[in-house]
Design a protein around this motif. Structure first.
Motif, PDB file in Angstrom:
ATOM      1  N   ARG A 157      87.676   1.300  17.644  1.00  7.23           N
ATOM      2  CA  ARG A 157      88.776   2.092  17.088  1.00  7.23           C
ATOM      3  C   ARG A 157      88.874   3.434  17.800  1.00  7.23           C
ATOM      4  O   ARG A 157      89.968   3.884  18.171  1.00  7.23           O
ATOM      5  N   THR A 211      97.389  -8.758  15.369  1.00 11.60           N
ATOM      6  CA  THR A 211      97.126  -7.433  14.809  1.00 11.60           C
ATOM      7  C   THR A 211      96.097  -7.520  13.688  1.00 11.60           C
ATOM      8  O   THR A 211      95.239  -6.657  13.559  1.00 11.60           O
ATOM      9  N   ARG A 224      90.357   2.901  21.223  1.00 12.29           N
ATOM     10  CA  ARG A 224      91.798   2.620  21.118  1.00 12.29           C
ATOM     11  C   ARG A 224      92.581   3.902  20.897  1.00 12.29           C
ATOM     12  O   ARG A 224      93.594   4.152  21.573  1.00 12.29           O
ATOM     13  N   LYS A 225      92.102   4.727  19.978  1.00  8.97           N
ATOM     14  CA  LYS A 225      92.810   5.972  19.680  1.00  8.97           C
ATOM     15  C   LYS A 225      92.774   6.936  20.860  1.00  8.97           C
ATOM     16  O   LYS A 225      93.765   7.619  21.137  1.00  8.97           O
ATOM     17  N   GLN A 251      99.771  -2.617  19.640  1.00 14.21           N
ATOM     18  CA  GLN A 251      99.772  -2.543  21.106  1.00 14.21           C
ATOM     19  C   GLN A 251      98.490  -3.129  21.687  1.00 14.21           C
ATOM     20  O   GLN A 251      98.523  -3.862  22.674  1.00 14.21           O
ATOM     21  N   LEU A 277      96.647   4.045  21.886  1.00 12.39           N
ATOM     22  CA  LEU A 277      97.220   2.739  21.541  1.00 12.39           C
ATOM     23  C   LEU A 277      97.259   2.538  20.038  1.00 12.39           C
ATOM     24  O   LEU A 277      96.350   2.960  19.325  1.00 12.39           O
ATOM     25  N   THR A 278      98.292   1.870  19.584  1.00 10.41           N
ATOM     26  CA  THR A 278      98.339   1.440  18.191  1.00 10.41           C
ATOM     27  C   THR A 278      97.625   0.096  18.083  1.00 10.41           C
ATOM     28  O   THR A 278      97.365  -0.570  19.103  1.00 10.41           O
ATOM     29  N   GLN A 279      97.319  -0.315  16.871  1.00 12.08           N
ATOM     30  CA  GLN A 279      96.690  -1.627  16.689  1.00 12.08           C
ATOM     31  C   GLN A 279      97.582  -2.753  17.217  1.00 12.08           C
ATOM     32  O   GLN A 279      97.084  -3.640  17.921  1.00 12.08           O
TER      33      GLN A 279
END
Length: 87
Positions: free
Chosen positions: A15, A36, A18-19, A27, A23-25
């Motif tokens: 997580r 997702t 990703r952040k 994406q 990126l969003t979940q």
């Protein structure tokens, strides 16, 4: 490189990555070829996620999986030859 010993630690590390990449979940799911819902479960530390999909997510984030503390792998043919020498 963080040491990961639990599914919750893995989820938190992914997580955070990703952040940091912005990126969003959804994406990340698209980039990794997973749903997702899988990303949500993975980041929550669900212990029963598919390893194949976890590896896709790690790759999509630009990471790699390394194992430490294990004996070096010996090619199968070399292991069988060594066993033959012992017999």
């Amino acid at each position: 490189m963080p040491t990961i010993q639990t599914t919750n630690q893995l989820g938190t590390a992914l997580r955070t990555a990703r952040k940091q990449l912005g990126l969003t979940q959804p994406q990340l799911a698209l980039a990794a070829g997973v749903g997702t819902r899988f990303i949500v479960d993975l980041e929550a530390g669900k212990p029963t996620v598919r390893l194949e999909h976890v590896l896709r997510v790690i790759d999509a984030l630009g990471g790699e999986l390394q194992l430490g503390g294990l004996p070096d792998a010996v090619p199968e043919d070399a292991a069988s030859r060594a066993a033959d020498l012992c017999n």
